[in-house]
Design a protein around this motif. Structure first.
Motif, PDB file in Angstrom:
ATOM      1  N   GLU A  17       0.799  -1.116  -0.017  1.00 49.98           N
ATOM      2  CA  GLU A  17       0.170  -0.096   0.054  1.00 49.98           C
ATOM      3  C   GLU A  17       1.070   1.145  -0.164  1.00 49.98           C
ATOM      4  N   GLY A  18       0.552   2.362  -0.883  1.00 49.28           N
ATOM      5  CA  GLY A  18       1.242   3.465  -0.888  1.00 49.28           C
ATOM      6  C   GLY A  18       2.470   3.437  -1.719  1.00 49.28           C
ATOM      7  N   SER A  19       2.744   2.306  -2.550  1.00 53.16           N
ATOM      8  CA  SER A  19       4.097   2.261  -3.152  1.00 53.16           C
ATOM      9  C   SER A  19       4.097   3.392  -4.363  1.00 53.16           C
ATOM     10  N   VAL A  20       5.114   3.805  -4.304  1.00 54.00           N
ATOM     11  CA  VAL A  20       5.425   4.934  -5.438  1.00 54.00           C
ATOM     12  C   VAL A  20       5.802   4.104  -6.887  1.00 54.00           C
TER      13      VAL A  20
ATOM     14  N   THR B 254       6.637  -5.463  -1.233  1.00 57.03           N
ATOM     15  CA  THR B 254       5.961  -5.935  -2.459  1.00 57.03           C
ATOM     16  C   THR B 254       6.479  -7.285  -2.408  1.00 57.03           C
ATOM     17  N   TRP B 255       5.410  -8.165  -2.491  1.00 58.29           N
ATOM     18  CA  TRP B 255       5.576  -9.505  -2.514  1.00 58.29           C
ATOM     19  C   TRP B 255       5.488 -10.265  -3.831  1.00 58.29           C
ATOM     20  N   CYS B 256       6.143 -11.549  -3.940  1.00 58.97           N
ATOM     21  CA  CYS B 256       5.992 -12.190  -4.924  1.00 58.97           C
ATOM     22  C   CYS B 256       5.575 -13.505  -4.899  1.00 58.97           C
TER      23      CYS B 256
ATOM     24  N   VAL C 175      11.458  -3.510  -2.109  1.00 55.94           N
ATOM     25  CA  VAL C 175      11.154  -2.653  -0.994  1.00 55.94           C
ATOM     26  C   VAL C 175      11.397  -1.287  -1.267  1.00 55.94           C
ATOM     27  N   GLU C 176      10.549  -0.314  -0.557  1.00 54.02           N
ATOM     28  CA  GLU C 176      10.584   0.877  -0.627  1.00 54.02           C
ATOM     29  C   GLU C 176      10.738   1.506   0.712  1.00 54.02           C
TER      30      GLU C 176
END
Ligand SMILES: NC(=O)CC[C@H](N)C(=O)O
Length: 223
Positions: free
Chosen positions: A139-142, A177-179, A189-190
């Motif tokens: 959530e909130g990823s740029v 973020t996952w896969c 990762v951010e």
């Protein structure tokens, strides 16, 4: 102002691609240019420090990448940028070395330790994980803004499979973020100025270029 009085185009953000002998650098430079950056492959310490963004590519074994990075005191270059809040983007093994350590073929190698935890062999029936995969953006990823349900290109057998870092108020919690490939692993990762992708945005077609453009657009401008 140009000769005809129109506003001059803003200069492209300067992005240094760290040249420490890693492979796959030219496709990274090309993709960053396509995404709107003035991208330069360089080991020049001043340029790496002053660029609007730094990209750390990486292919091959964790230990070899760490050795090559240390060979140009890359840990200093990356650490000083991050201490100054200056953006860094790690790609593939360039993401893996950001963790505390990596274990490949039974050999444990110390990483840069920007994030806690280890990079270990994926728990999957077929390795390497080589191909296109969707991801579950945090959530909130740029990075993944406007990129839902896109697929990205992965080539790896190892990855970070846990995220032990607790959010430290008042700092913003990192966006992870996952896969899913066999078991879940971290695809990106951010974390403030530090971002990283396990996949190759430079090999992920239009979605990869868009992701790089998202990162470039968010770079604070120093010029
Ligand atoms: N594409 C790569 O070079 C990844 C190599 C890395 N050792 C891995 O298998 O995860």
């Amino acid at each position: 102002m140009t000769a005809d009085g129109s506003a001059a185009a803003a200069p492209r953000p300067l992005v240094a691609v760290l040249d420490y002998g890693s492979g796959n650098v030219h496709s990274a430079v090309k993709a960053l240019v396509a995404a709107g950056a003035d991208a330069r492959l360089t080991a020049d310490r001043g340029l790496v420090a002053d660029a609007d963004g730094l990209v750390v590519p990486g292919v091959g074994a964790f230990s070899a990448v760490m050795s090559a990075l240390r060979g140009i005191r890359g840990e200093e270059l990356i650490g000083r940028r991050l201490s100054g809040g200056r953006p860094v983007l790690g790609i593939c093994v360039g993401m893996q070395v950001l963790f505390e350590h990596g274990v490949e073929r039974g050999m444990e190698t110390e990483g840069l330790g920007e994030w806690p935890g280890a990079v270990t062999e994926l728990d999957a029936p077929v390795l390497p994980h080589m191909g296109w995969n969707t991801v579950r953006a945090g959530e909130g990823s740029v990075l993944f803004d406007g990129l839902t349900d896109e697929r990205f290109y992965f080539v790896h057998s190892y990855g970070a499979q846990h995220w032990p870092l607790e959010p430290m108020k008042p700092f913003r919690a990192p966006v992870v973020t996952w896969c899913d490939y066999g078991q879940p692993f971290l695809a990106a990762v951010e974390n403030g100025p530090l971002s990283a992708t396990q996949f190759h945005p430079e090999k992920s077609g239009a979605a990869g270029i868009r992701l790089l453009a998202n990162w470039i657009s968010a770079l604070p401008r120093t010029a």
